[in-house]
Design a protein around this motif. Structure first.
Motif: not given
Length: 706
Positions: A604, A607, A617, A620, A624, A653
């Motif tokens: 995510a 994070d 979070g 996500r 990434r 995503e």
């Protein structure tokens, strides 16, 4: 003609008298303020003074010991200027739990075989101990543990913990003697030398001029880093408390030097706060020496050190038969009777530190002990024949150490205004099987998202590429924020129950950590899931407790087979540079997972505070990627001002309402500005952040990152 002869004779007498006069330099304690002594050393040499005897307390013992050991004054300056002082006070990093996570133990309670759990010192000292050994082992070996045989005679001043008396250390392990002098009460653990428990020499005499006199010095130069400014410059409570302690310390000083050097140190400079840039302190010492001292007779061309032993001598253990003595001896035994090589000694020391079982390892080469000198007789009066006989005496490779203890509790605490409070702990019990230590542990960690517990066994190793073999069982749960699965029971949870078998490896300098092995787990999401088995691999830079810019470069991979079949991979990179008074870094973080990965491993953007303004979070996706620039500058009130500029994208995503990949790529950016205060318990950070998607948030974090 007679007048000329008389004058020539007088000049000769004065010259000979001056040549034979012994100059002593006394360096005070003062913590970070004592850094200024390195500038004083350079200033004295520029003025033409070459002291024969160095007497030091605390920081004065560290810098004075380097100078006495043969490091030129400008080299001592360079060591101080280039030292990462914050790194020196960072705690040991331990791997814990099923993920072999790297954690800083900011709280440590240790015990011996029959002693209760205690906190021996609140400031971690293992890096300081290691650095002293690396700098001073070879000079001490040349002198065979006799501080009178160093290029300059040396005394390290400590205080007897039981009697409060001043103790002058003149032989043994040079690094350990200096460590005893700097053992500030409460911050660093006391040091046991022979039958004495020793700590901060400044408690008995922070500027031991009388010791220099007793040792036969004809002239005494002293550098005092503690004397406060003539007038108070603030009514701040902390400043007044610090000034009152300094005034009380100075009032009880005994003895006056012939030349007293008083560097003009900023009154705001605390003894406990080590600056990122010590140049101001160094310059203050240099200026004070140049302003105080008249021109001197000149500096000697050479102070040749004694030769090193040809071969490594037999081992003598001085550990009072403690728990890990067989393991400790096994690390050094292969060196005995081989060609003397300091690098191999340092390698053995680092392997022992890498096991995580030792707070200090002190190797030294020492001759047979000689009779303690009388303070009434200058030690320089020892005949040359006696000195030669002392050097021809058999020498030993003497090993001393401080073990972590048969039982220990390691822990860390923190808070952030996203996940709330967080904590981890590890209770460890150590036993021996022959020469091999076996460590059993009960561990756990929790925060507002994750919680896990584990029971593990660990076998420390002295092998070049394995620091420890490890195995364990664990259970954990992870809350998946910002994901809806059509239930009304709140955020879904992923649970994992399983076991692992693997190996950890650590390199101390440069700091590199690695871990690999096999995991077997039962993974469930909302009652559905199955078995999963596969290898993992991690390698990267040892994480910093006080990292201001950039990230900790690493590569991680996890491959799973079974009912729950997936893979994950992550790579982080960073490059930092000093830009005058500022520190800046560029960074890159890329993470990818397979299609069927459980949601607790799907990366995510929010994070780890990776993208400013986002929460843990958020956003996500299957991949990434984040790049950015960080910059930091020392600011007011002992804080650093940090700016973070980040940009990146989440690929494919995960839709929050359906928990399926939407095939979209979302680009975003963010910026954050905050103030950071660094402590030995971690950071305190307060700031504000904003993102291109309209997100705004205040940032508050306390304690180490985990």
């Amino acid at each position: 003609m007679r007048l000329r002869t008389v004058l020539a004779a007088l000049v000769l007498i004065v010259t000979v008298s001056t040549a034979r006069a012994e100059d002593a330099l006394v360096l005070s304690g003062g913590g970070a303020r004592g850094i200024t002594h390195a500038g004083v050393l350079v200033g004295m040499e520029r003025r033409g003074y070459d002291p024969d005897l160095i007497v030091g307390t605390s920081m004065g013992a560290i810098l004075g010991g380097l100078y006495a050991a043969g490091y030129p004054a400008d080299s001592v300056w360079s060591i101080v200027a280039n030292e990462d002082w914050r790194l020196l006070f960072e705690p040991m990093v331990y791997r814990v739990g099923p993920q072999r996570s790297l954690r800083h133990a900011t709280f440590r309670f240790l015990s011996g075989a029959h002693s209760p759990l205690v906190a021996r010192g609140y400031s971690p000292d293992w890096r300081i101990n290691r650095e002293l050994t690396r700098r001073l082992f070879t000079p001490s070996a040349r002198a065979r543990g006799d501080f009178d045989r160093l290029p300059r005679r040396f005394r390290s001043m400590a205080t007897d913990l039981d009697t409060g008396e001043l103790v002058s250390l003149y032989s043994g392990d040079l690094a350990l003697a200096i460590r005893a002098s700097m053992a500030a009460a409460g911050f660093f653990a006391p040091v046991m030398i022979e039958d004495k428990r020793l700590f901060d020499g400044g408690v008995a005499d922070y500027l031991p001029v009388q010791e220099a006199r007793a040792l036969g010095a004809d002239r005494v130069f002293a550098s005092d880093a503690i004397v406060p400014s003539p007038r108070a410059t603030s009514l701040d409570a902390l400043y007044l408390a610090r000034r009152s302690v300094d005034l009380m310390t100075v009032k009880v000083r005994e003895g006056n030097p012939d030349f007293l050097i008083l560097p003009k140190i900023d009154p705001k400079q605390s003894a406990a706060e080590y600056p990122l840039d010590p140049s101001t302190l160094l310059q203050a010492g240099l200026d004070a020496a140049l302003d105080t001292l008249p021109p001197g007779p000149g500096v000697s061309a050479s102070r040749a050190p004694e030769p090193l032993p040809a071969v490594m001598p037999e081992i003598t253990m001085k550990t009072n038969g403690f728990f890990l003595e067989p393991f400790l001896k096994r690390a050094f035994q292969p060196l005995v009777s081989t060609r003397f090589d300091s690098a191999r000694v340092f390698d053995a020391v680092d392997r022992l530190y890498a096991t995580g079982l030792f707070d200090a390892v002190w190797p030294s080469v020492e001759a047979l002990p000689r009779t303690a000198p009388s303070a009434s007789v200058p030690e320089r009066a020892v005949p040359d024949s006696a000195a030669a006989a002392n050097h021809e005496a058999p020498a030993s490779l003497v090993i001393r150490a401080d073990e972590r203890g048969s039982r220990s509790v390691l822990a860390g605490l923190g808070y952030d205004n996203d996940r709330g409070g967080r904590a981890w702990s590890s209770f460890r019990s150590l036993t021996m099987s022959g020469d091999y230590p076996i460590e059993l542990a009960l561990e756990g960690s929790l925060d507002g998202i994750d919680a896990w517990g584990a029971a593990s066994a660990r076998i420390p190793s002295l092998r070049p590429h394995v620091s420890a073999w490890t195995a364990g069982v664990s259970y954990g749960e992870s809350e998946i924020r910002h994901l809806e699965l059509g239930t009304d029971e709140g955020d879904p949870e992923v649970s994992r129950f399983g076991m692992w078998l693997g190996a950890d490896w650590q390199r101390i300098q440069p700091g590199i950590q690695a871990s690999t092995g096999i995991r077997v787990e039962q993974i469930e999401l909302e009652g559905e899931g199955g078995g999963s088995v596969g290898p993992w691999f991690q390698i990267g830079a040892t994480p910093r407790l006080a990292r201001e810019v950039g990230n900790d470069p690493s590569i991680e991979a996890d491959l799973r087979f079974g009912t729950v079949d997936y893979w994950t991979i992550r790579a982080k990179a960073s490059h930092a540079r000093n830009l005058g008074p500022a520190l800046a870094a560029v960074l890159l973080d890329v993470t990818g997972v397979s299609d069927e990965s459980p949601p607790d491993v799907i990366p995510a953007m929010g994070d780890e505070w990776l993208m400013p303004a986002l929460r843990w979070g958020e956003h996500r996706g299957r991949m990434r990627a984040v790049a950015g620039i960080d910059a930091a500058h020392e600011g007011p009130l002992g804080a650093s001002i940090r700016l973070r500029l980040r940009g990146g994208a989440v690929v494919d995503e995960l839709r929050e309402d359906t928990a399926v990949y939407g095939g979209e790529t979302k680009w975003m950016g963010g910026a954050g500005l905050s103030l950071l205060w660094w402590t030995f318990l971690g950071k305190i950070e307060v700031g504000a952040e904003a993102g291109t998607l309209g997100d705004r948030r205040l940032l508050i974090t306390i304690g180490p990152d985990f």
